[in-house]
Enzyme design. Structure first.
Site, PDB file in Angstrom:
ATOM      1  N   ILE A 151       0.367  -1.518  -0.079  1.00  0.00           N
ATOM      2  CA  ILE A 151      -0.094  -0.187  -0.051  1.00  0.00           C
ATOM      3  C   ILE A 151       0.971   1.332  -0.072  1.00  0.00           C
ATOM      4  CG2 ILE A 151      -1.544  -1.026   0.874  1.00  0.00           C
ATOM      5  CD1 ILE A 151      -1.024  -0.066   3.457  1.00  0.00           C
ATOM      6  N   ASP A 173       9.704  15.175   8.935  1.00  0.00           N
ATOM      7  CA  ASP A 173       8.258  14.600   8.341  1.00  0.00           C
ATOM      8  C   ASP A 173       7.047  15.110   7.990  1.00  0.00           C
ATOM      9  OD1 ASP A 173       9.146  14.107   5.438  1.00  0.00           O
ATOM     10  OD2 ASP A 173       8.628  12.090   5.472  1.00  0.00           O
ATOM     11  N   GLY A 194       8.832   3.634  -0.982  1.00  0.00           N
ATOM     12  CA  GLY A 194       9.489   4.888  -0.725  1.00  0.00           C
ATOM     13  C   GLY A 194      11.293   4.549  -0.332  1.00  0.00           C
ATOM     14  N   GLY A 195      11.683   5.536   0.014  1.00  0.00           N
ATOM     15  CA  GLY A 195      12.805   5.776  -0.556  1.00  0.00           C
ATOM     16  C   GLY A 195      13.797   4.797   0.479  1.00  0.00           C
ATOM     17  N   LYS A 226       5.208  -1.595   7.879  1.00  0.00           N
ATOM     18  CA  LYS A 226       6.641  -1.069   6.963  1.00  0.00           C
ATOM     19  C   LYS A 226       8.003  -2.218   7.403  1.00  0.00           C
ATOM     20  CE  LYS A 226       7.281   3.114   6.849  1.00  0.00           C
ATOM     21  NZ  LYS A 226       7.603   4.784   7.238  1.00  0.00           N
TER      22      LYS A 226
END
Length: 486
Positions: free
Chosen positions: A20, A137, A23-24, A43
């Site tokens: 879903i 962030d 990213g980096g 994650k």
């Protein structure tokens, strides 16, 4: 991945079902906790993106956070993946609803809803900051608008994605900044590479709330141009906004971190705005400004008296370029574009006719020049590899004609007649010199400490852009979508 028993089982507990987010630093999956039979978000960090041993204490801090404005961390661990070694994973609550970025694409929010989102986030920051956690962030895609299925028009907001807080030293270097706009929300101190604290989160949140009204990023573009813009000016708060909003947004986005409201003060300010908006009338009235009212801020951030604006940059020449299709085109163009801006800004900062940059990445080398109109064509042949070896410290030569090593150089004695030279190294975050940024002039002159500081800041921004690219090449060969748990 399918939704069945054949799906991978992580740590003998979490059934990974569907990707879903990516990213980096990580990939996020929808998963099922096979022990408690509930949906979760997992994650899984890319190999080497976090220091496993160093982050144990920080994980303990994050696991202890429990607040209605946060997406909770339920579990964490390390798993051995065949072919890639040990990898950190986090397990979080799976939130049903849109993130703020997706919501803004659908249509405008009312001023009252914007205030309520800001209030929820202020409460979340008031909670995490005393625990020693700085999010680093905050952006629309990391603010989730939770749908509790009650039909309420109150969009409760929760802050997610604390992955960057776990990776000290790389908060600006995740490759998702290239595609999702992380660079657009950095605080000035983050853009300078300085230490960040709670006030940095407040600044980023201020930019998010401003965007809710204007429907555009205040500091768009690549990391370099976005960072230079915020170091050169404050965000433009549109005049049509009511005074209570203008006062709040200007306070939250003050250049000096000490001038921004923190903790209970920020919560109180946003509570007052919620009360004011609630008393103002129809909560469904859009708070978005008209196009005329939200006119983009000036993009020319160069100081007055800069060198000729129509100087021609020399195209960068890649060394041993990879075969077509081996890497995203975006990563080929971004460094060259950012280096063009870097040398142009360096020349403008010094009001000088020539600026040069040379940088060696792990797989490519770039050289870029900015040459003012009317400068002899010989300037295009200047190369660091033919007279200026990169050194890890700044170099200032006020007058080359008086310098024992430079006075016989063709740069001084030839048609260019160079007198002044100043350079700073391009340093990675570990201190390694990877190139040089230099400014040359035909006038003998001095370079002040402020001049050197400006040139160092510009060099740091260029390195950050290249590290963004390198991280992207290391982690994926595709364009990167959002990195966040939904």
């Amino acid at each position: 991945m399918g939704h069945d028993d054949a799906a991978p089982l992580l740590d003998r507990r979490y059934r990974l079902e569907q990707e879903i987010g990516r990213g980096g630093m990580s990939v996020v999956y929808r998963a099922t906790d096979e022990v408690l039979h509930r949906p979760v978000a997992v994650k899984l960090f890319h190999p080497g993106s976090v220091d496993l041993a160093r982050q144990e204490a920080e994980l303990g801090v994050l696991a202890a956070l429990e607040h209605h404005g946060l997406v909770g961390l339920l579990d964490a661990g390390v798993v051995d993946v065949v072919g890639s070694g040990p990898r950190r994973f986090l397990v979080m609550s799976l939130v049903v609803g849109q993130d703020l970025e997706a919501r803004l694409e659908v249509g405008p929010l009312s001023a009252k809803h914007i205030a309520e989102i800001g209030y929820d986030m202020a409460e979340a920051l008031e909670y995490i900051h005393p625990h020693g956690v700085v999010h680093r962030d905050i952006k629309p895609s990391n603010i989730l608008l939770v749908d509790y299925g009650t039909g309420s028009d109150r969009a409760r907001a929760r802050l997610t994605d604390f992955g960057i807080a776990l990776a000290a030293g790389v908060e600006r270097l995740t490759a998702d900044g290239v595609t999702t706009g992380t660079a657009a929300y950095l605080s000035p101190e983050q853009a300078r590479g300085a230490d960040v604290g709670p006030a940095s989160d407040v600044y980023s949140l201020g930019l998010v709330l401003l965007q809710c009204f204007t429907r555009r990023r205040e500091f768009p573009g690549s990391l370099v141009e976005s960072a230079i813009a915020r170091l050169s000016r404050d965000p433009v708060v549109p005049e049509p906004l009511p005074e209570h909003w203008k006062h709040l947004l200007r306070a939250m986005t003050a250049q000096d971190p000490a001038d921004r409201p923190l903790g209970a003060q920020l919560v109180a300010m946003l509570r007052d705005v919620v009360i004011t908006e609630s008393a103002a009338g129809d909560p469904a009235t859009p708070g978005v400004l008209t196009d005329a009212a939200a006119t983009a801020a000036p993009v020319d951030v160069a100081p007055a008296g800069a060198a000729a604006a129509h100087a021609a940059p020399v195209d960068a020449a890649p060394v041993n370029p990879a075969p077509a299709g081996a890497r995203p085109a975006t990563f080929d163009s971004l460094p060259e574009e950012s280096l063009q801006r870097t040398v142009a800004m360096a020349a403008r900062l010094f009001d000088a006719p020539i600026a040069l940059v040379d940088v060696l990445d792990e797989d490519r080398e770039w050289s870029q020049s900015w040459i003012a109109e009317g400068v002899d064509e010989a300037a295009r042949n200047i190369s660091f590899r033919s007279g200026f070896a990169p050194v890890p410290v700044p170099v200032v030569i006020p007058d080359g004609s008086q310098h024992p090593e430079m006075r016989q150089s063709p740069l001084v004695t030839g048609p260019l007649g160079i007198r002044f030279y100043v350079s700073v190294p391009l340093l990675r975050h570990d201190g390694t010199a990877v190139g040089t940024l230099a400014v040359l002039d035909v006038r003998a002159r001095e370079a002040s400490e402020a001049d050197l500081a400006n040139l160092r800041d510009l060099a740091a921004l260029a390195v950050t852009q290249l590290e963004l690219r390198q991280e992207g090449l290391r982690t994926t060969s595709d364009a990167l979508p959002l990195d966040g748990a939904h």
